[in-house]
Write an enzyme that holds these catalytic residues in place. Structure first.
Site, short mmCIF file in Angstrom:
data_model
loop_
_atom_site.label_atom_id
_atom_site.label_comp_id
_atom_site.label_asym_id
_atom_site.label_seq_id
_atom_site.Cartn_x
_atom_site.Cartn_y
_atom_site.Cartn_z
N LYS A 127 -84.10 -34.51 -2.74
CA LYS A 127 -83.27 -33.62 -3.56
C LYS A 127 -84.08 -33.21 -4.79
O LYS A 127 -84.32 -34.01 -5.70
CB LYS A 127 -81.98 -34.33 -3.97
N GLU A 185 -85.34 -24.32 -3.53
CA GLU A 185 -85.31 -24.71 -4.94
C GLU A 185 -86.59 -24.24 -5.63
O GLU A 185 -87.70 -24.48 -5.14
CB GLU A 185 -85.21 -26.23 -5.09
N LYS A 310 -78.65 -34.49 6.18
CA LYS A 310 -77.98 -33.44 6.95
C LYS A 310 -77.92 -33.84 8.42
O LYS A 310 -78.83 -34.51 8.93
CB LYS A 310 -78.74 -32.12 6.84
#
Length: 747
Positions: A127, A185, A310
């Site tokens: 993340k 990102e 996921k």
């Protein structure tokens, strides 16, 4: 207000729950607005998560308290902006739900696999501490790059993205789809972030709180108005950014079956992907990945605050779907906070827009989890006592990922006797009014001087300029402070917001302000120890102007822009005017409902409680709040002065309360809900099309709904429509409905 750690039980009365829901909503939205709109961190990640959990708990207990504007139903920032052009995502950009322990992670995995009805593979990835970005490619060429925004509409930053190395303007290879959205990102590598802050400090500029804020602040810059040197600096900062893509949005028919295969395909197109992911077939494998990077998180070139897990099979993504804000097939595991020690220099009390007096710790700067921290909130005087900290203590801080940490407590063995206890002031530090709890049982103390407390006026003025209200770019945090709390003149231009639309350039030129630290609020000093002062709205004449005979201070570009934008705001939609009045509970959704039904503020004021409450999306709580607001004399003064200054408190052409359908049109007498991304319509555009056709644009699905227009990301409203047997239309059918009427649908 009850502590956010309390458990909601039936012993919480509905009245107290309503007050707490309002308080939590304000605090969460203030934190979101600061984070997404001003690249500023107000509260720790851990505190934000606790506030959200408490709000979800209360809304489960009393479902009627969950408004359409609730943070539990929304993603990212609020409202549209004029800073950059809006871009509507072809597919909604969702957030992620969080878990914080191995047990919570395992429980989520069991539920997700059970919902899938079969064994699945898990994709684990880092993340990233960055800014979410959506890249849209048509036939292999980049046509737009947009921030997340509120999940449906983001900001167009395409021109700035062109300076970020590694983002292809044209995809490699061939066979590209007609349209594809790629999500990822944008971030500053740890080394580059440190170098950037070193340059900021060297030049006397404010240092960024963390890499995410630095990335956002760098990407969300406008070239307009910058000279050559400023443009060069802007481009150098942009070139220090990097991006990693980690998912897809709109893609009509991906030729792969798994998320991991998507990454391979994206890499083949020349898009920057991470090799730090793993596909495993068990929860034990997921836990192993999480544990490894928990121990090696600082070995990565960018900051991380957890792991995203996921389901790898793409078919299950559609099958499991999403809530209003997060997919059911993915979760974010947040690492436990890191801890450091530093010195508690002082505890200062600040007052916010709602009057709450909040103590916060001012500390010796310390680096933790990738950023330098100088302050942390202490919530209220009871929290300070419970933590047992004294001013002068060495304290333990913890930080979850990329946000400002919280004070855990003192290192008692390091005390030397010079420490002293914090005493909560009895009076408001801003206006001197005695502080008090507003209701029996409240822990928080508030300043009751709502009309004239400079801090509360400043907060309200800043709110007026925010994206969810009048969206006045030039009316931000700095301008609001200058207008309400200047050093000069002695009488501020805005003792209340009533005079906002009377402001002239001549009112702005004399203003001088003390420069304060953006994080601590403390005065910045010159070399001689005096306060640093600046005049934000004036400039000296240029040589050419003096030669032409122009003398004396002249308005700055920011002064001219502020006055111009305030003038334009006078004719903004009625719902934005309603939000800007700072009426309790009246957010954008309720304001739209009121504006659509009544058409004018005069009609709203004339309505009874029952007439207000009957409007879909309003209800009894908001009706009471409206009636209470207009009972206050200085509230009425705001309306009167704004109206006298030319503010438009009515929707042109509106036929009157509840009579929109009587104006005729192909949708007369019909109620339509538009949800998801409808091709050819923005969110506002879809609602306006329904109203223009004589229909009622509802915000929620009920038995009274005639049609639901649903695009990608429709979520729970689509499910509700199917449950009730309401006809669901796609974007093309919706376009026919609003132009030709329902009969044309069956031709």
């Amino acid at each position: 207000m009850a502590s956010v750690d309390d458990t909601a039980t039936p012993t919480v009365t509905r009245e107290h729950a309503a007050d707490e829901v309002e308080d939590l909503t304000i605090r969460i939205n203030e934190a979101r607005d600061a984070y997404y709109e001003r690249d500023t961190v107000l509260i720790s990640d851990a505190e934000y998560d606790e506030l959200m959990r408490r709000l979800e708990e209360l809304e489960r207990l009393y479902p009627e308290l969950q408004s359409q504007d609730s943070p539990t139903l929304t993603v990212g920032g609020r409202g549209e902006t004029t800073l950059f052009a809006p871009v509507e995502h072809a597919e909604r950009m969702l957030s992620l739900d969080n878990v914080f322990s191995p047990d919570e992670l395992a429980d989520w995995a069991v539920r997700a696999e059970s919902a899938a009805g079969r064994r699945v593979h898990w994709l684990c990835e880092l993340k990233i501490d960055g800014l979410a970005l959506n890249l849209r490619y048509q036939r292999g060429r980049l046509v737009s790059a947009a921030t997340r925004g509120d999940g449906r509409v983001g900001e167009d930053v395409t021109e700035n993205v062109r300076f970020i190395p590694g983002i292809p303007m044209k995809l490699e290879g061939d066979g590209h789809p007609e349209l594809v959205e790629v999500r990822g990102e944008v971030y500053f590598p740890t080394e580059a972030f440190g170098a950037l802050n070193a340059r900021q400090a060297e030049s006397g500029e404010r240092e960024f709180a963390n890499p995410r804020n630095a990335a956002s602040g760098s990407l969300r810059q406008k070239a307009e108005g910058k000279n050559a040197a400023q443009l060069d600096l802007m481009h150098r900062r942009l070139s220090g950014l990097k991006m990693l893509v980690h998912g897809i949005g709109a893609w009509p028919d991906p030729p792969v079956a798994a998320q991991s295969e998507v990454y391979e395909l994206l890499a083949g197109w020349g898009l920057p992907t991470s090799d730090r992911y793993r596909v495993v077939d068990s929860v034990a494998g997921v836990q192993e990945f999480v544990s490894y990077y928990g121990e090696h998180r600082h070995s990565v070139e960018h900051e991380i605050d957890g792991v995203v897990v996921k389901i790898d099979e793409l078919a299950l993504h559609d099958e499991l779907g999403a809530t209003s804000r997060a997919p059911r097939w993915a979760i974010a595991y947040k690492y436990p906070p890191e801890q450091v020690n530093t010195k508690l220099l002082d505890i200062v009390v600040s007052v916010g827009r709602t009057g709450r007096a909040t103590p916060f710790a001012v500390m010796e700067p310390v680096r933790v989890a990738g950023s330098v921290v100088r302050q942390a909130t202490l919530h209220n005087q009871d929290v300070v006592k419970a933590k047992g900290v004294l001013i002068g203590d060495t304290v333990v801080l913890r930080k979850a990922g990329d946000v400002i940490p919280e004070v855990l407590g003192p290192v008692v063995e390091l005390r030397d006797g010079t420490e002293h206890a914090f005493v909560m002031p009895a009076e408001c530090p801003e206006c001197g009014t005695p502080l008090r709890p507003m209701k029996e049982g409240d822990i928080d103390l508030r300043c009751p001087n709502a009309r004239a407390c400079p801090a509360q006026v400043r907060g309200r003025v800043e709110h007026i300029g925010s994206r969810g209200a009048l969206d006045i770019e030039a009316l931000g945090e700095v301008s609001a402070a200058a207008l309400t709390q200047p050093r000069v003149p002695a009488e501020p231009p805005l003792p209340t917001e009533a005079g906002l639309f009377d402001l002239t350039v001549d009112d702005l030129i004399p203003i001088e302000v003390v420069v304060r630290d953006a994080e601590t609020g403390l005065e910045k000093l010159e070399a001689d120890g005096t306060a640093r002062v600046r005049a934000p709205f004036r400039r000296n004449p240029s040589a050419a102007e003096r030669k032409a005979g122009l003398e004396g201070p002249q308005p700055s570009a920011s002064a001219l822009k502020l006055v111009s934008e305030i003038e334009k705001a006078k004719t903004k939609p009625l719902w934005r005017i309603l939000v800007s009045l700072n009426i309790r509970h009246v957010g954008p959704v309720a304001a739209r409902a009121l504006a659509d039904h009544f058409g004018s503020l005069e009609a709203i004021r004339a309505a009874s409680r029952d007439e207000l409450a009957e409007v879909e999306g309003v209800g009894g709580i908001i009706a009471d709040s409206l009636l209470d607001w207009f009972e206050v004399d200085w509230h009425r003064e705001i309306v009167e002065r704004w109206a006298a200054a030319g503010v438009q408190f009515a929707t042109p052409g509106h036929p009157g309360p509840g009579r929109a359908a009587e104006a005729g049109g192909v949708l007369a007498g019909l109620t339509v809900v538009a949800t998801g991304s409808l091709d050819g319509f923005t969110r506002e555009g879809a609602q306006e099309a329904i109203i223009a056709a004589g229909g009622k644009a509802a915000s929620s699905v009920s038995k009274k709904t005639d049609f639901v227009a649903a695009g990608p990301g429709a979520g729970s409203k689509l499910a509700k429509a199917e449950e009730l047997g309401i006809r669901v239309l796609d974007a093309a059918q919706f376009a026919v409905l609003v132009t030709e009427g329902p009969d044309a649908l069956d031709r």
